[in-house]
Design an enzyme around this catalytic site. Structure first.
Site, PDB file in Angstrom:
ATOM      1  N   TYR A 140     -16.268  12.564  20.527  1.00 12.13           N
ATOM      2  CA  TYR A 140     -14.920  12.194  20.100  1.00 12.13           C
ATOM      3  C   TYR A 140     -14.876  11.679  18.667  1.00 12.13           C
ATOM      4  O   TYR A 140     -13.862  11.846  17.979  1.00 12.13           O
ATOM      5  CB  TYR A 140     -14.282  11.202  21.093  1.00 12.13           C
ATOM      6  CG  TYR A 140     -13.326  11.940  21.996  1.00 12.13           C
ATOM      7  CD1 TYR A 140     -13.804  12.894  22.884  1.00 12.13           C
ATOM      8  CD2 TYR A 140     -11.958  11.739  21.921  1.00 12.13           C
ATOM      9  CE1 TYR A 140     -12.938  13.623  23.674  1.00 12.13           C
ATOM     10  CE2 TYR A 140     -11.085  12.457  22.707  1.00 12.13           C
ATOM     11  CZ  TYR A 140     -11.571  13.398  23.582  1.00 12.13           C
ATOM     12  OH  TYR A 140     -10.709  14.139  24.353  1.00 12.13           O
TER      13      TYR A 140
ATOM     14  N   GLU B 204       0.829  -1.216   0.000  1.00 15.38           N
ATOM     15  CA  GLU B 204       0.000   0.000   0.000  1.00 15.38           C
ATOM     16  C   GLU B 204       0.863   1.266   0.000  1.00 15.38           C
ATOM     17  O   GLU B 204       0.391   2.346   0.339  1.00 15.38           O
ATOM     18  CB  GLU B 204      -0.937   0.026   1.219  1.00 15.38           C
ATOM     19  CG  GLU B 204      -1.796  -1.201   1.422  1.00 15.38           C
ATOM     20  CD  GLU B 204      -2.878  -1.409   0.369  1.00 15.38           C
ATOM     21  OE1 GLU B 204      -2.850  -0.741  -0.678  1.00 15.38           O
ATOM     22  OE2 GLU B 204      -3.743  -2.262   0.600  1.00 15.38           O
TER      23      GLU B 204
HETATM   24  P1  13P Z   1       1.203  -5.266   3.444  1.00 23.95           P
HETATM   25  O1  13P Z   1       1.579  -6.502   4.249  1.00 23.95           O
HETATM   26  O2  13P Z   1       1.791  -5.273   2.056  1.00 23.95           O
HETATM   27  O3  13P Z   1       1.496  -4.002   4.224  1.00 23.95           O
HETATM   28  O4  13P Z   1      -0.366  -5.315   3.244  1.00 23.95           O
HETATM   29  C1  13P Z   1      -1.188  -5.508   4.350  1.00 23.95           C
HETATM   30  C2  13P Z   1      -2.492  -4.834   4.181  1.00 23.95           C
HETATM   31  O5  13P Z   1      -3.113  -4.497   5.167  1.00 23.95           O
HETATM   32  C3  13P Z   1      -3.019  -4.618   2.807  1.00 23.95           C
HETATM   33  O6  13P Z   1      -4.088  -3.726   2.815  1.00 23.95           O
END
Ligand code: 13P
Length: 210
Positions: free
Chosen positions: A119, A73
């Site tokens: 909150y 990401e």
């Molecule tokens: P990564 O292990 O590549 O960070 O991906 C995990 C995740 O939450 C994908 O949305």
């Protein structure tokens, strides 16, 4: 904070999220902005067991300079920073209740949560919903870019929340509040609920801007 202190803080807060069940397996990723790039959790890493020395170090364009291969990401995080110049950290989780809400039909894409608590207004604000794309897809990163200018908190449909903050601590606090609000929204389903009024919301936004 120095880069080393930020690396330590990513590991410490990642473990805290993991220990409290807000992160599991290899789900979720965390980044912080540096003067000349970013630190980002490696792909397939467990937030509960991050090695500060192996965290991915990226340049300003997202190119890996050192550490393990970065989260899939990475461009979602970079787009968030590009659209939000004051953001210093981004946290993405697959926390249970926020993911459950992300799977509900008929959500308001500009403001997912009803105004139930102070909150939620103060720390999450108007939560935007982004349509479903596969994790790591550039179309997902682009969809986040489109809403990130107006929203520091984004919910990825059928996936999970992403929150930007002015520090890693504030991004973590806000995503914890988001998860708590999602849990409350689910608990209250089917119960007649008193919402905060537009006047009460405006008053909160005046008292606690930003
Ligand atoms: P990564 O292990 O590549 O960070 O991906 C995990 C995740 O939450 C994908 O949305």
């Amino acid at each position: 904070m120095t880069e080393n202190q930020l690396r330590e803080q990513m590991a410490e807060l990642g473990k805290s999220l993991y220990d409290r069940g807000l992160a599991h397996g290899s789900a979720g990723n965390v980044s912080v902005r540096l003067p000349d790039g970013y630190l980002l959790t490696p792909t397939n890493s467990c937030l509960g067991r991050l090695d500060p020395a192996r965290i991915s170090r990226l340049d300003g364009n997202g190119k890996l300079l050192s550490g393990d291969a970065p989260s899939k990401e990475a461009f979602l995080h970079l787009n968030m920073y590009q659209e939000r110049k004051t953001s210093a950290a981004v946290v993405h989780l697959h926390s249970l209740h926020a993911v459950a809400v992300s799977c509900l039909d008929g959500l308001d894409a500009q403001n997912v949560f009803p105004p139930i608590t102070a909150y939620a207004i103060m720390q999450v604000g108007q939560l935007a919903l982004v349509p479903y794309y596969a994790p790591g897809d550039m179309a997902l990163a682009e969809a986040v870019r489109k809403v990130a200018g107006k929203h520091h908190a984004v919910l990825l449909a059928n996936h999970g929340p992403v929150v930007a903050g002015t520090s890693l601590t504030s991004a973590v606090y806000a995503i914890e509040e988001l998860e708590q609000t999602a849990r409350l929204v689910l608990l209250l389903q089917g119960h007649p609920t008193r919402m905060l009024t537009p006047e009460q919301i405006a008053d909160l936004n005046r008292r606690f801007p930003g």
